[in-house]
Scaffold this motif. Structure first.
Motif: not given
Lengths: 188, 497
Positions: A25, A28, B29
């Motif tokens: 995460e 990202y 996300w």
């Protein structure tokens, strides 16, 4: 690059290699902006770009174990995003191979000097290009692929790649000149 | 002219998109996770299963090594049980048989038997037999012809037990017969001798007799079993003494075959042993546990983490235990809105440095997020109050934790805007790592309660817990706590025989 940034990037990649979801995460989010910058150039709109980016990140997470940490991560990520975008648009690109569009005269892009172009201005310009020309312009001019590589990627002759690039650049020039002249007239 | 335009445009596109910043990363996300559900949970679940399997194997291994050996069980299968008689061959070389029933000696034997908790070793019993074999002033020691065996019978009150031995093995010498027969009548039958106790038996007191085996050279065992079944129906209990002539094991098996009473008594003793409840009054009990919990801190997102450790419970009183141990725990915090209060000065220092590095006063770095990851060694010291120790393992517990951190990792992320551009910025990180940076003492309050589920001789304990920070922890003095669930496996250890 800031040294601490580099350290953090290495640590992130190391943890991602270990399968840490939390670090995936973080990775990202850290590279999301850069990835969107690449994805937007190849996509018709923002949603399309986001799908490209997310698909690309999934590929990154699935294959990060094989990533050579000594090489720049951004370059590897960009390659994956570009390939993902091209794969997604392959059908569109095939359809547009024989379509000739020349709408440069009708454009009304609000551009100023090239140095002052922001991301949205550039995207507005690019949006006016046919998908095949847009892809080849990005691949060749921005991402540094050769015409031979592009030919393999798009399954077209290298000569066609050169032609489409030439048309894309000419179209962009026309758009910029038109807008510059119109801007100059309005200022004068 | 066209080439210049192309180059300018190309360079501008590269510049803009290489530094492109988009604020919708969280949204992106979330979308990614929606489309591609995380796989780490499955991996974590698999890890938990493997850990549980490892714990079970570990506990089985411990139980295997802690179990009494079979030889010990046979030779020491003379555990003192109410109403049971015990016979041991202790000194085959001697020629004395001692039958002692006087109060003083019985008291001595009782003390001895209690001290050994009905599982006396051969050596200990030998010592007792030697003590008993000494002639006492009241002449209560009876000599038999040649072969000694010690008989120890615990007789309940008001019951006339009878002991049975091989006929020629219990022989009271004429001078001492009265002393023996005062309390014990010997009924000789082929292959069996019955010793009838004529006097009421005082509860908890033993009858000691020495019975000589056939072959003095053999180290054989003899056993007396009291007919408690008969006692239950009002019949005088009969204690059966079996003295193996070859080996203790063979003879016991043979005796069990030949004499139903012995078989019944042995079975009863065996079942009593099996049904004997696990004692909860052991001084120290050990356990292993795995913990799943959420870390919480002001300004931080809750983070799911795991830990594992060893625990020990030391009994202080019936209801109170001191619980301690050691565990490895992971603690992660993510601050998205602002850095924790204690670290703001560090953040200001970092961003000031970054701002000065950019040489543009307009480019002031802004906070993006702050992540802390601490792997710690936790040493809790808790007081555990057993709610009802006789009925179960339910308890409440409170105490303090001390410890250190094996690894501390802190990462500041901040946006560093590019000069002369309002929409282009670069994310930069500043990370800090520490290892074993000091020891904190009693800075975490522990509160928990739990309940145990018996699994064989062991317990599985489910224990919800809460850790509340009393002060900042780690090199950045973060004030964080944890709340979650411990899954404990408390295993019962046995003393080696």
């Amino acid at each position: 690059m800031h040294p601490s940034h580099r350290i953090a990037e290495d640590e992130l990649i190391k943890q991602c290699k270990a399968g840490s979801l939390r670090h995936q995460e973080l990775l990202y989010k850290q590279f999301y902006g850069y990835a969107m910058g690449v994805g937007l150039r190849y996509s018709i709109n923002r949603d399309d770009a986001l799908e490209v980016v997310n698909d690309a990140f999934i590929k990154v997470f699935n294959s990060i174990r094989n990533y050579d940490i000594t090489k720049p991560f951004k370059a590897w990520l960009r390659t994956i995003i570009v390939n993902t975008a091209i794969d997604r648009r392959r059908k569109d690109l095939k359809l547009q191979l024989n379509i000739e569009l020349d709408q440069a005269e009708t454009l009304s892009v609000n551009v100023q000097a090239i140095a002052n172009l922001n991301a949205q201005d550039i995207l507005n310009l690019m949006k006016e290009l046919p998908a095949i020309q847009l892809s080849i312009f990005n691949l060749y001019e921005i991402d540094g692929y050769t015409h031979e590589e592009i030919a393999v990627m798009l399954d077209i002759p290298a000569s066609s790649s050169r032609v489409y690039l030439s048309r894309a650049k000419e179209k962009l020039r026309k758009m910029i000149k038109t807008e510059t002249q119109s801007h100059g007239r309005s200022v004068g | 002219m066209d080439d210049q335009l192309d180059n300018d445009l190309k360079n501008r596109i590269r510049e803009v998109f290489d530094n492109y910043e988009d604020a919708s990363a969280d949204e992106g996300w979330a979308l990614l996770r929606e489309k591609h559900p995380e796989k780490e949970r499955r991996r974590a679940a698999a890890w938990i299963w493997w850990a549980a399997a490892a714990v079970v194997l570990l506990c089985l291994g411990i139980l295997w090594f802690e179990r009494p050996s079979s030889g010990d069980q046979q030779m020491a299968g003379v555990k003192k049980q109410p109403g049971n008689a015990v016979v041991k061959n202790l000194q085959p070389e001697t020629t004395h048989t001692a039958v002692k029933t006087d109060t003083a000696s019985q008291k001595h034997v009782d003390e001895h038997a209690i001290a050994n908790n009905a599982s006396a070793s051969i050596q200990k019993t030998t010592a007792a037999a030697k003590t008993l074999a000494k002639p006492s002033e009241d002449g209560s020691i009876a000599k038999t012809s040649e072969r000694p065996t010690t008989v120890s019978a615990n007789k309940p009150d008001g019951i006339k037990p009878a002991a049975t031995t091989n006929s020629e093995q219990v022989l009271a010498s004429s001078g001492r017969e009265n002393a023996v027969n005062k309390d014990v009548a010997v009924n000789n039958k082929p292959g069996q001798t019955t010793i009838q106790n004529q006097n009421p038996i005082v509860p908890g007191k033993d009858v000691i007799a020495t019975v000589q085996p056939k072959n003095p050279g053999n180290n054989t065992s003899a056993k007396i079993s009291v007919d408690t079944v008969g006692r239950a129906i009002g019949r005088s209990p009969v204690a059966t003494i079996t003295t193996p002539s070859k080996t203790g094991v063979d003879m016991q098996a043979e005796a069990a075959k030949n004499h139903p009473q012995t078989y019944v008594a042995n079975n009863e003793r065996t079942s009593q042993k099996a049904e004997k409840p696990m004692t909860n009054n052991k001084l120290i009990r050990f356990g292993v546990y795995a913990a799943t919990y959420f870390n919480y801190a002001k300004g931080s997102n809750n983070q799911l983490n795991i830990g594992a450790g060893l625990s020990s419970d030391i009994a202080l009183t019936k209801n109170l235990k001191l619980s301690t141990g050691v565990s490895i725990t992971q603690n992660t915090m993510t601050y998205a809105l602002q850095p924790p209060q204690n670290t703001q000065k560090n953040f200001i220092a970092v961003t000031s440095f970054a701002a000065s590095a950019t040489q543009y006063t307009a480019s002031v770095p802004t906070f993006k997020n702050y992540n802390a990851n601490l792997v710690g060694l936790d040493v809790p010291i808790n007081l555990k109050f057993m709610v009802n120790p006789d009925k179960g393992d339910t308890y409440i517990s409170a105490g303090l934790s001390s410890g250190t951190f094996i690894n501390e990792s802190y990462v500041y992320s901040y946006n560093n805007p590019a000069p002369f551009s309002s929409n282009v910025s670069q994310v930069q990180d500043q990370s800090t790592h520490q290892s074993f940076n000091g020891f904190y003492f009693a800075k975490m309050l522990n509160v928990s309660f739990g309940t145990g589920i018996p699994i064989g001789a062991n317990r599985v304990v489910i224990e919800p817990f809460l850790k509340y920070p009393l002060d900042g922890l780690g090199s950045q003095q973060l004030k964080f706590g944890a709340g979650g669930l411990n899954l404990k496996f408390n295993f019962a250890t046995q003393k080696k025989k």
